[in-house]
Design an enzyme around this catalytic site. Structure first.
Site, short mmCIF file in Angstrom:
data_model
loop_
_atom_site.label_atom_id
_atom_site.label_comp_id
_atom_site.label_asym_id
_atom_site.label_seq_id
_atom_site.Cartn_x
_atom_site.Cartn_y
_atom_site.Cartn_z
CE1 TYR A 167 31.91 38.46 42.55
CE2 TYR A 167 33.13 38.85 40.52
CZ TYR A 167 33.08 38.36 41.81
OH TYR A 167 34.19 37.76 42.36
CE LYS A 171 33.76 39.82 45.33
NZ LYS A 171 34.24 39.27 46.60
#
Length: 270
Positions: A167, A171
Protein backbone atom coordinates in the site's frame (compact mmCIF):
# COMPACT_ATOMS: atom_id res chain seq x y z
CA UNK A 1 -21.86 26.64 -8.86
CA UNK A 2 -19.06 24.06 -8.68
CA UNK A 3 -18.81 20.52 -10.00
CA UNK A 4 -17.05 17.72 -8.13
CA UNK A 5 -16.05 14.18 -8.98
CA UNK A 6 -15.28 11.80 -6.10
CA UNK A 7 -14.07 8.25 -6.70
CA UNK A 8 -14.53 5.48 -4.17
CA UNK A 9 -17.78 7.14 -3.12
CA UNK A 10 -19.71 4.14 -1.80
CA UNK A 11 -18.58 4.31 1.81
CA UNK A 12 -16.23 5.79 4.38
CA UNK A 13 -14.32 8.91 3.45
CA UNK A 14 -15.60 8.93 -0.14
CA UNK A 15 -19.24 8.96 0.96
CA UNK A 16 -18.46 11.65 3.51
CA UNK A 17 -17.03 13.81 0.72
CA UNK A 18 -20.35 13.41 -1.10
CA UNK A 19 -22.22 14.44 2.04
CA UNK A 20 -20.21 17.56 2.74
CA UNK A 21 -19.86 18.74 -0.86
CA UNK A 22 -23.58 18.35 -1.54
CA UNK A 23 -24.49 20.62 1.38
CA UNK A 24 -24.45 23.39 -1.22
CA UNK A 25 -27.51 22.70 -3.41
CA UNK A 26 -25.94 24.69 -6.23
CA UNK A 27 -23.08 22.20 -6.52
CA UNK A 28 -23.09 19.16 -8.78
CA UNK A 29 -21.52 16.22 -6.96
CA UNK A 30 -20.70 13.03 -8.84
CA UNK A 31 -19.60 9.86 -7.10
CA UNK A 32 -17.94 6.93 -8.82
CA UNK A 33 -18.79 3.51 -7.43
CA UNK A 34 -18.38 -0.11 -8.52
CA UNK A 35 -21.95 -0.80 -7.39
CA UNK A 36 -24.13 2.03 -8.68
CA UNK A 37 -27.45 0.64 -7.45
CA UNK A 38 -26.33 0.04 -3.87
CA UNK A 39 -24.65 3.43 -3.64
CA UNK A 40 -27.68 5.23 -5.08
CA UNK A 41 -29.86 3.53 -2.47
CA UNK A 42 -27.49 4.67 0.26
CA UNK A 43 -27.49 8.23 -1.10
CA UNK A 44 -31.27 8.27 -1.15
CA UNK A 45 -31.55 6.86 2.37
CA UNK A 46 -28.89 9.00 4.02
CA UNK A 47 -28.68 12.17 1.91
CA UNK A 48 -31.72 12.37 -0.35
CA UNK A 49 -30.25 15.23 -2.36
CA UNK A 50 -30.91 15.82 -6.02
CA UNK A 51 -27.45 17.29 -6.65
CA UNK A 52 -25.69 13.96 -5.95
CA UNK A 53 -25.26 11.63 -8.92
CA UNK A 54 -23.71 8.15 -8.91
CA UNK A 55 -21.84 6.81 -11.91
CA UNK A 56 -20.74 3.20 -12.15
CA UNK A 57 -16.99 2.95 -12.63
CA UNK A 58 -14.26 0.61 -11.44
CA UNK A 59 -11.03 2.59 -10.85
CA UNK A 60 -8.93 -0.32 -12.12
CA UNK A 61 -10.94 -0.67 -15.35
CA UNK A 62 -9.83 1.77 -18.06
CA UNK A 63 -12.81 1.08 -20.31
CA UNK A 64 -15.23 1.73 -17.43
CA UNK A 65 -13.51 5.01 -16.62
CA UNK A 66 -13.66 6.04 -20.26
CA UNK A 67 -17.41 5.37 -20.38
CA UNK A 68 -17.82 7.36 -17.18
CA UNK A 69 -16.32 10.46 -18.82
CA UNK A 70 -19.30 10.73 -21.16
CA UNK A 71 -21.85 10.43 -18.36
CA UNK A 72 -19.96 12.91 -16.20
CA UNK A 73 -19.74 15.37 -19.08
CA UNK A 74 -23.48 15.08 -19.61
CA UNK A 75 -24.16 15.83 -15.93
CA UNK A 76 -21.82 18.82 -15.77
CA UNK A 77 -22.32 20.34 -19.20
CA UNK A 78 -18.87 19.34 -20.42
CA UNK A 79 -16.79 20.83 -17.60
CA UNK A 80 -15.39 19.77 -14.24
CA UNK A 81 -13.99 21.88 -11.41
CA UNK A 82 -12.65 19.32 -8.95
CA UNK A 83 -11.52 15.70 -8.96
CA UNK A 84 -10.96 13.94 -5.65
CA UNK A 85 -9.33 10.60 -6.46
CA UNK A 86 -10.24 8.78 -3.27
CA UNK A 87 -10.67 5.19 -4.51
CA UNK A 88 -7.92 2.91 -3.27
CA UNK A 89 -7.03 -0.67 -2.53
CA UNK A 90 -5.82 -1.37 1.00
CA UNK A 91 -4.93 -5.05 1.03
CA UNK A 92 -6.22 -6.85 4.10
CA UNK A 93 -3.52 -9.45 3.52
CA UNK A 94 -0.58 -7.06 3.86
CA UNK A 95 -2.06 -4.17 5.85
CA UNK A 96 -0.42 -5.15 9.13
CA UNK A 97 2.47 -7.28 7.87
CA UNK A 98 6.08 -6.31 7.20
CA UNK A 99 7.79 -6.59 3.83
CA UNK A 100 10.06 -9.31 5.20
CA UNK A 101 7.13 -11.41 6.34
CA UNK A 102 5.37 -10.96 3.00
CA UNK A 103 8.50 -12.20 1.24
CA UNK A 104 7.89 -15.65 2.67
CA UNK A 105 5.25 -16.14 -0.03
CA UNK A 106 6.63 -14.37 -3.12
CA UNK A 107 3.69 -15.16 -5.40
CA UNK A 108 1.18 -13.57 -3.02
CA UNK A 109 3.55 -10.65 -2.45
CA UNK A 110 3.84 -10.01 -6.18
CA UNK A 111 0.07 -10.17 -6.64
CA UNK A 112 -0.47 -7.83 -3.70
CA UNK A 113 1.94 -5.26 -5.11
CA UNK A 114 0.53 -5.64 -8.62
CA UNK A 115 -3.07 -5.16 -7.46
CA UNK A 116 -2.10 -2.14 -5.34
CA UNK A 117 -0.29 -0.50 -8.24
CA UNK A 118 -3.11 -1.30 -10.66
CA UNK A 119 -5.76 0.43 -8.57
CA UNK A 120 -3.89 3.08 -6.62
CA UNK A 121 -1.46 4.24 -9.30
CA UNK A 122 -2.58 3.26 -12.80
CA UNK A 123 -6.25 3.76 -11.98
CA UNK A 124 -5.61 7.33 -10.83
CA UNK A 125 -3.31 8.09 -13.76
CA UNK A 126 -5.99 6.92 -16.20
CA UNK A 127 -8.62 8.92 -14.31
CA UNK A 128 -6.63 12.13 -14.53
CA UNK A 129 -5.70 11.63 -18.18
CA UNK A 130 -9.29 10.96 -19.19
CA UNK A 131 -10.69 13.97 -17.33
CA UNK A 132 -8.08 16.58 -18.30
CA UNK A 133 -10.33 17.90 -21.12
CA UNK A 134 -13.17 18.54 -18.66
CA UNK A 135 -10.85 20.09 -16.06
CA UNK A 136 -9.47 22.47 -18.66
CA UNK A 137 -12.99 23.86 -19.13
CA UNK A 138 -13.69 24.10 -15.40
CA UNK A 139 -13.19 27.17 -13.24
CA UNK A 140 -11.33 25.70 -10.24
CA UNK A 141 -9.15 23.22 -12.17
CA UNK A 142 -8.08 21.12 -9.17
CA UNK A 143 -7.18 17.41 -9.25
CA UNK A 144 -6.52 15.86 -5.85
CA UNK A 145 -5.18 12.39 -5.07
CA UNK A 146 -5.92 11.02 -1.62
CA UNK A 147 -2.62 9.56 -0.43
CA UNK A 148 -1.26 8.53 2.97
CA UNK A 149 1.43 9.59 5.42
CA UNK A 150 2.55 5.94 5.30
CA UNK A 151 4.19 6.86 1.98
CA UNK A 152 6.48 9.42 3.62
CA UNK A 153 10.00 7.95 3.61
CA UNK A 154 11.10 10.11 6.55
CA UNK A 155 8.24 8.82 8.69
CA UNK A 156 9.06 5.22 7.74
CA UNK A 157 12.79 5.44 8.42
CA UNK A 158 12.65 7.57 11.55
CA UNK A 159 9.90 5.60 13.28
CA UNK A 160 10.42 2.11 11.84
CA UNK A 161 6.95 1.88 10.28
CA UNK A 162 7.42 -1.47 8.57
CA UNK A 163 3.85 -2.57 7.88
CA UNK A 164 1.59 -2.12 4.83
CA UNK A 165 4.44 -2.23 2.34
CA UNK A 166 2.49 -2.74 -0.92
CA UNK A 167 0.00 0.00 0.00
CA UNK A 168 2.77 2.45 0.96
CA UNK A 169 4.75 1.61 -2.18
CA UNK A 170 1.74 2.28 -4.40
CA UNK A 171 0.93 5.58 -2.70
CA UNK A 172 4.54 6.74 -2.92
CA UNK A 173 4.42 6.01 -6.65
CA UNK A 174 1.12 7.88 -6.85
CA UNK A 175 2.69 10.94 -5.24
CA UNK A 176 5.39 10.96 -7.91
CA UNK A 177 2.76 10.60 -10.64
CA UNK A 178 0.85 13.56 -9.21
CA UNK A 179 4.03 15.66 -9.23
CA UNK A 180 4.63 14.66 -12.84
CA UNK A 181 1.10 15.72 -13.79
CA UNK A 182 1.71 19.04 -12.09
CA UNK A 183 4.97 19.49 -13.99
CA UNK A 184 3.05 19.14 -17.24
CA UNK A 185 -0.14 21.03 -16.51
CA UNK A 186 0.78 23.71 -13.98
CA UNK A 187 1.40 26.17 -16.81
CA UNK A 188 -2.27 25.71 -17.77
CA UNK A 189 -3.35 26.62 -14.26
CA UNK A 190 -4.41 23.07 -13.33
CA UNK A 191 -3.53 22.12 -9.75
CA UNK A 192 -2.45 18.56 -9.05
CA UNK A 193 -1.58 17.60 -5.48
CA UNK A 194 -1.64 14.68 -3.03
CA UNK A 195 -3.26 14.92 0.40
CA UNK A 196 -3.15 12.43 3.25
CA UNK A 197 -6.51 12.28 5.05
CA UNK A 198 -4.93 11.32 8.38
CA UNK A 199 -5.52 8.10 10.28
CA UNK A 200 -9.23 7.65 9.58
CA UNK A 201 -11.67 5.30 11.28
CA UNK A 202 -13.00 3.33 8.31
CA UNK A 203 -15.45 1.30 10.36
CA UNK A 204 -13.71 -1.98 9.50
CA UNK A 205 -13.15 -4.12 12.59
CA UNK A 206 -11.76 -7.47 11.43
CA UNK A 207 -10.30 -9.75 14.07
CA UNK A 208 -6.51 -9.55 13.63
CA UNK A 209 -4.29 -12.59 13.72
CA UNK A 210 -1.58 -12.81 16.36
CA UNK A 211 1.01 -11.67 13.80
CA UNK A 212 -1.16 -8.78 12.65
CA UNK A 213 -1.77 -7.76 16.25
CA UNK A 214 1.99 -7.40 16.70
CA UNK A 215 2.07 -5.16 13.64
CA UNK A 216 -0.78 -3.04 14.99
CA UNK A 217 0.95 -2.71 18.36
CA UNK A 218 4.22 -1.73 16.69
CA UNK A 219 2.42 0.88 14.63
CA UNK A 220 0.71 2.23 17.74
CA UNK A 221 4.05 2.54 19.53
CA UNK A 222 5.57 4.36 16.54
CA UNK A 223 2.61 6.74 16.34
CA UNK A 224 2.83 7.48 20.07
CA UNK A 225 6.47 8.50 19.62
CA UNK A 226 5.80 10.50 16.46
CA UNK A 227 2.72 12.34 17.75
CA UNK A 228 2.48 12.19 21.58
CA UNK A 229 -0.91 13.91 21.52
CA UNK A 230 -2.38 11.38 19.09
CA UNK A 231 -5.45 9.76 20.68
CA UNK A 232 -6.59 7.48 17.88
CA UNK A 233 -8.26 7.51 14.47
CA UNK A 234 -10.33 10.51 13.45
CA UNK A 235 -13.82 10.24 11.97
CA UNK A 236 -14.54 10.42 8.26
CA UNK A 237 -16.43 13.64 8.96
CA UNK A 238 -13.43 15.30 10.62
CA UNK A 239 -11.03 14.07 7.96
CA UNK A 240 -13.17 15.16 4.99
CA UNK A 241 -13.70 18.60 6.51
CA UNK A 242 -9.95 19.06 7.00
CA UNK A 243 -9.04 17.78 3.52
CA UNK A 244 -11.62 20.02 1.84
CA UNK A 245 -10.21 23.00 3.73
CA UNK A 246 -6.73 22.22 2.39
CA UNK A 247 -8.13 21.86 -1.14
CA UNK A 248 -9.94 25.19 -0.91
CA UNK A 249 -6.82 27.06 0.18
CA UNK A 250 -4.42 25.37 -2.25
CA UNK A 251 -3.55 26.91 -5.60
CA UNK A 252 -0.99 26.85 -8.36
CA UNK A 253 -0.19 30.49 -7.56
CA UNK A 254 0.67 29.59 -3.95
CA UNK A 255 3.12 26.95 -5.11
CA UNK A 256 1.02 23.93 -4.12
CA UNK A 257 1.28 22.17 -7.48
CA UNK A 258 2.72 18.67 -7.15
CA UNK A 259 2.90 18.83 -3.37
CA UNK A 260 2.19 16.02 -0.91
CA UNK A 261 0.71 17.28 2.36
CA UNK A 262 -1.39 16.12 5.28
CA UNK A 263 -4.95 17.05 6.21
CA UNK A 264 -3.32 19.85 8.21
CA UNK A 265 -1.77 21.25 5.03
CA UNK A 266 1.77 20.39 6.13
CA UNK A 267 3.93 17.31 6.82
CA UNK A 268 2.35 16.45 10.19
CA UNK A 269 0.58 13.20 9.35
CA UNK A 270 -1.18 12.65 12.69
Amino acid sequence: MSSYLVTGASRGLGFEFLRQLSNDPASTVIGFSRNKKATEEKVKAELNRENVHIVEADPSDYAALKRAVEETSRLTGGTLDYIIANAALVSEYSEFKSIGTLGEDPEILEKDIHDSIQTNVLGTIHLFNLFIPLLRKGSAKKAIAISTGMADVELIRNYDVGIAGPYALSKAALNVAVAKFSAQYRKEGILFMSISPGFVDTGKTPQPTEEELKGIQAMGAAFATYAPNFTGPISSEESAKAVLSVIKKASVENGDGGSFVSHFGDKQWL
